[in-house]
Design a protein around this motif. Structure first.
Motif, PDB file in Angstrom:
ATOM      1  N   SER A 196     -16.368   2.840 -36.603  1.00 37.96           N
ATOM      2  CA  SER A 196     -17.057   3.144 -34.647  1.00 37.96           C
ATOM      3  C   SER A 196     -16.869   4.072 -34.757  1.00 37.96           C
ATOM      4  CB  SER A 196     -15.904   2.207 -33.861  1.00 37.96           C
ATOM      5  OG  SER A 196     -14.557   2.044 -34.169  1.00 37.96           O
ATOM      6  N   GLN A 197     -15.341   5.528 -34.852  1.00 36.22           N
ATOM      7  CA  GLN A 197     -15.027   6.518 -34.542  1.00 36.22           C
ATOM      8  C   GLN A 197     -15.966   7.787 -36.024  1.00 36.22           C
ATOM      9  OE1 GLN A 197     -14.431   6.881 -31.096  1.00 36.22           O
ATOM     10  NE2 GLN A 197     -14.566   4.820 -31.007  1.00 36.22           N
ATOM     11  N   ASN A 198     -16.216   6.666 -36.911  1.00 32.55           N
ATOM     12  CA  ASN A 198     -16.714   8.039 -37.418  1.00 32.55           C
ATOM     13  C   ASN A 198     -15.515   8.533 -38.222  1.00 32.55           C
ATOM     14  OD1 ASN A 198     -19.424   7.184 -38.115  1.00 32.55           O
ATOM     15  ND2 ASN A 198     -19.380   8.883 -35.929  1.00 32.55           N
ATOM     16  N   ALA A 199     -14.441   7.623 -38.748  1.00 31.96           N
ATOM     17  CA  ALA A 199     -12.920   8.533 -39.671  1.00 31.96           C
ATOM     18  C   ALA A 199     -12.414   7.414 -40.432  1.00 31.96           C
ATOM     19  CB  ALA A 199     -11.611   8.242 -37.922  1.00 31.96           C
ATOM     20  N   ASP A 200     -12.393   8.653 -41.935  1.00 32.61           N
ATOM     21  CA  ASP A 200     -11.620   7.163 -42.885  1.00 32.61           C
ATOM     22  C   ASP A 200     -11.253   9.597 -43.482  1.00 32.61           C
ATOM     23  OD1 ASP A 200     -11.473   6.488 -45.509  1.00 32.61           O
ATOM     24  OD2 ASP A 200     -13.421   6.654 -45.663  1.00 32.61           O
ATOM     25  N   GLY A 201     -10.124   9.217 -43.257  1.00 35.43           N
ATOM     26  CA  GLY A 201      -8.897   9.712 -43.859  1.00 35.43           C
ATOM     27  C   GLY A 201      -7.758  10.428 -42.961  1.00 35.43           C
ATOM     28  N   ASP A 202      -6.737  11.004 -43.236  1.00 36.59           N
ATOM     29  CA  ASP A 202      -5.500  11.100 -43.234  1.00 36.59           C
ATOM     30  C   ASP A 202      -5.261  11.372 -41.794  1.00 36.59           C
ATOM     31  OD1 ASP A 202      -4.938  10.542 -45.907  1.00 36.59           O
ATOM     32  OD2 ASP A 202      -5.028  12.664 -46.321  1.00 36.59           O
ATOM     33  N   VAL A 203      -3.954  11.047 -41.262  1.00 39.46           N
ATOM     34  CA  VAL A 203      -3.973  11.263 -39.935  1.00 39.46           C
ATOM     35  C   VAL A 203      -3.331  12.299 -39.998  1.00 39.46           C
ATOM     36  CG1 VAL A 203      -2.225  10.905 -37.520  1.00 39.46           C
ATOM     37  CG2 VAL A 203      -4.044   8.592 -38.586  1.00 39.46           C
ATOM     38  N   ILE A 204      -3.410  12.963 -38.899  1.00 36.44           N
ATOM     39  CA  ILE A 204      -2.877  14.466 -39.495  1.00 36.44           C
ATOM     40  C   ILE A 204      -2.139  15.480 -37.844  1.00 36.44           C
ATOM     41  CG2 ILE A 204      -4.313  15.979 -41.000  1.00 36.44           C
ATOM     42  CD1 ILE A 204      -5.766  17.319 -38.965  1.00 36.44           C
ATOM     43  N   ASP A 205      -2.573  14.470 -36.519  1.00 32.85           N
ATOM     44  CA  ASP A 205      -1.585  14.730 -35.337  1.00 32.85           C
ATOM     45  C   ASP A 205      -1.666  14.097 -34.586  1.00 32.85           C
ATOM     46  OD1 ASP A 205      -0.216  16.769 -33.365  1.00 32.85           O
ATOM     47  OD2 ASP A 205      -2.240  15.894 -32.432  1.00 32.85           O
ATOM     48  N   ILE A 206      -0.713  13.424 -33.919  1.00 31.58           N
ATOM     49  CA  ILE A 206      -0.515  11.831 -33.335  1.00 31.58           C
ATOM     50  C   ILE A 206      -0.317  12.858 -31.544  1.00 31.58           C
ATOM     51  CG2 ILE A 206       0.499   9.912 -32.308  1.00 31.58           C
ATOM     52  CD1 ILE A 206       0.785   9.625 -35.058  1.00 31.58           C
ATOM     53  N   ALA A 207      -0.806  13.030 -30.707  1.00 32.07           N
ATOM     54  CA  ALA A 207      -0.917  12.791 -29.258  1.00 32.07           C
ATOM     55  C   ALA A 207      -1.075  12.398 -28.707  1.00 32.07           C
ATOM     56  CB  ALA A 207      -1.389  14.711 -28.776  1.00 32.07           C
ATOM     57  N   LEU A 208      -1.085  12.579 -27.238  1.00 34.80           N
ATOM     58  CA  LEU A 208      -1.153  11.805 -25.803  1.00 34.80           C
ATOM     59  C   LEU A 208      -1.974  11.212 -25.585  1.00 34.80           C
ATOM     60  CD1 LEU A 208       0.336   9.940 -23.663  1.00 34.80           C
ATOM     61  CD2 LEU A 208      -0.314  12.344 -22.170  1.00 34.80           C
ATOM     62  N   HIS A 209      -3.192  11.626 -25.805  1.00 32.78           N
ATOM     63  CA  HIS A 209      -4.225  11.456 -25.479  1.00 32.78           C
ATOM     64  C   HIS A 209      -5.897  11.019 -26.587  1.00 32.78           C
ATOM     65  CE1 HIS A 209      -3.931  13.156 -21.576  1.00 32.78           C
ATOM     66  NE2 HIS A 209      -4.574  12.249 -21.218  1.00 32.78           N
ATOM     67  N   THR A 210      -5.186  12.145 -28.141  1.00 31.72           N
ATOM     68  CA  THR A 210      -5.669  11.719 -29.262  1.00 31.72           C
ATOM     69  C   THR A 210      -5.293  11.617 -30.506  1.00 31.72           C
ATOM     70  OG1 THR A 210      -6.676  14.141 -29.539  1.00 31.72           O
ATOM     71  CG2 THR A 210      -8.033  12.531 -27.986  1.00 31.72           C
ATOM     72  N   ILE A 211      -5.490  10.735 -30.877  1.00 30.14           N
ATOM     73  CA  ILE A 211      -5.134  11.060 -32.385  1.00 30.14           C
ATOM     74  C   ILE A 211      -6.214  11.793 -33.293  1.00 30.14           C
ATOM     75  CG2 ILE A 211      -4.898   9.829 -34.731  1.00 30.14           C
ATOM     76  CD1 ILE A 211      -2.923   9.163 -32.468  1.00 30.14           C
ATOM     77  N   THR A 212      -5.855  12.464 -33.767  1.00 28.82           N
ATOM     78  CA  THR A 212      -6.416  13.602 -35.080  1.00 28.82           C
ATOM     79  C   THR A 212      -6.728  13.282 -36.603  1.00 28.82           C
ATOM     80  OG1 THR A 212      -6.029  15.712 -33.224  1.00 28.82           O
ATOM     81  CG2 THR A 212      -7.206  15.935 -35.631  1.00 28.82           C
ATOM     82  N   VAL A 213      -7.488  13.023 -37.166  1.00 32.17           N
ATOM     83  CA  VAL A 213      -7.817  12.076 -38.343  1.00 32.17           C
ATOM     84  C   VAL A 213      -8.406  13.474 -39.361  1.00 32.17           C
ATOM     85  CG1 VAL A 213      -9.503  10.895 -40.323  1.00 32.17           C
ATOM     86  CG2 VAL A 213      -7.602  10.319 -37.533  1.00 32.17           C
TER      87      VAL A 213
END
Length: 424
Positions: free
Chosen positions: A218-235
């Motif tokens: 649904s978010q076009n995400a398929d990969g590794d998590v490189i950052d976990i912040a307050l508002h966003t997760i970066t993949v």
């Protein structure tokens, strides 16, 4: 004391000399105050910070290329308070300045000091996060989201303090007045509050950690998590693009985390060969003799023939027709071969589920599914093992008298043409 008296006398003499030019003495004092503030800033940053850098380099675990990181940025920010305090203390002795201007400058210096302290606290929190991330279990329990909440609180308090300072009011009554606007503030910080709750849930149950491979279509995400912040997760996706997912989406929407596969040490192969059902049949004596040469099939064919011989002997004793006899099929033998081949393959994890099964026939043929796990979870290694297995199975199919089904295959047409050419 004598030097101070002499300095005062010199200033009085200079003031008397410049009396015909009223703003000349004021300008000189302002320039002297600015020079004093600059010297204070220079001494603090260039001399004090340089000494601190040398001290940090000598500490254990700090190389020559390590400048102290966020720790020195905290000190550098705090050093900016010194010139503002010098200006705030010295602006009162500048003559002929309007009282309103003096109060404004003092308020501005105090506001700058508050902002500087807030920025220093922000850098201190960054330094705390850097130190925490060096721990082995930091990727399982990230604290970056919590520190960002602390930053928001610090900057909100600093902003209120700056407003109170510039307006000349106390902070308490200002905060009390803002209490009536709580509903508005909650509306403004709605996303922040929801993200904070989501961050607490994510950190608490460990559903997402740094380095996890997650898949969220649904978010076009398929990969590794490189950052976990307050508002966003970066993949970072496998095509090297970056996708940012709102933290609350990981609580309200479904996603797939492949961490369990990586921790288990095996990656699943679930793939089928679609066989032409017209090629399925009984094995004749010639083919059976050829298949007995396979080492992996020796025990299977021996046990199978003994079982069928016992069954068929019982039929003969009952006087039943030979049509009721059981015989070895090429598909059953091939299925047994595939299972034994997989169990001896060095890349297949034999301690996990291993199946070779038939699925419901379709218009595309009879699916013979291979269900097993590879010993490696790395993408390249997994694809290599899977390709190696199916390369072998496709190549050895004709030995068992089986064919792969292809909807657009022209094999039959070519065979008919070859027969016509041979007949001619």
């Amino acid at each position: 004391m004598v030097d101070a008296v002499i300095a005062v006398q010199l200033l009085e003499n200079l003031q008397d000399t410049l009396e015909p030019w009223p703003w000349a003495y004021t300008t000189i004092v302002l320039c002297a105050l600015a020079l004093a503030a600059w010297l204070a800033n220079f001494v603090t940053k260039r001399i004090l910070l340089r000494g601190l850098r040398r001290l940090v380099r000598r500490l254990p675990g700090h190389g020559a290329g390590n400048e102290g990181g966020s720790n020195l940025r905290v000190i550098s920010r705090l050093a900016n308070v010194v010139p503002s305090m010098v200006i705030a203390a010295g602006i009162r002795i500048v003559p002929d300045l309007p009282p309103q201007l003096v109060e404004f400058v003092i308020g501005a210096c105090r506001a700058w000091a508050v902002l500087t302290v807030a920025l220093a606290v922000s850098h201190a929190l960054d330094a705390a996060n850097e130190l925490y991330e060096r721990r082995p279990d930091a990727r399982n329990k990230p604290i970056k989201g919590y520190l960002q909440v602390v930053k928001i609180v610090v900057f909100v308090v600093a902003g209120l303090s700056i407003v109170a300072t510039l307006l000349g009011v106390k902070l308490g009554p200002l905060v009390t007045g803002l209490g009536a606007a709580t509903a508005v503030l909650m509306l403004i910080f709605q996303d922040t509050i929801l993200s904070l709750v989501a961050s607490v849930q994510i950190s608490g149950d460990g559903r997402v950690r740094l380095g996890d491979w997650i898949e969220m279509p649904s978010q076009n995400a398929d990969g590794d998590v490189i950052d976990i912040a307050l508002h966003t997760i970066t993949v970072q996706n496998f095509d090297k693009t970056i996708t940012t997912i709102p933290t609350k989406k990981l609580v309200t929407e479904s996603f797939k985390n492949w961490r369990g596969m990586q921790e288990a040490g095996g990656r699943r192969i679930k793939r089928a060969l679609y066989l032409d059902q017209h090629s399925v049949g009984f094995v004749d004596e010639e083919t059976l003799a050829r298949l007995q040469q396979f080492a992996v099939l020796g025990d299977y064919l021996r046990d199978k023939q003994a079982e069928l011989a016992q069954w068929n002997t019982g039929l003969q004793a009952k006087g039943m027709a030979a049509v009721n006899a059981r015989r070895v099929t090429n598909l059953g033998t091939f299925r047994a071969y595939v299972e034994r081949y997989l169990r001896q393959h060095p890349g297949i994890h034999t301690d996990m589920t291993l199946l070779v099964r038939q699925l419901q026939p379709t218009t595309e043929g009879l699916p013979l599914e291979v269900y097993c796990f590879t010993r490696t979870t790395a993408w390249a290694g997994y694809e290599g093992i899977q390709s190696d297995v199916f390369d072998h199975l496709l190549a050895i199919l004709p030995v068992f008298g089986l064919r792969v089904f292809q909807a657009s295959s022209d094999a039959m047409l070519m065979a008919a043409q070859q027969q016509r050419v041979a007949a001619e």
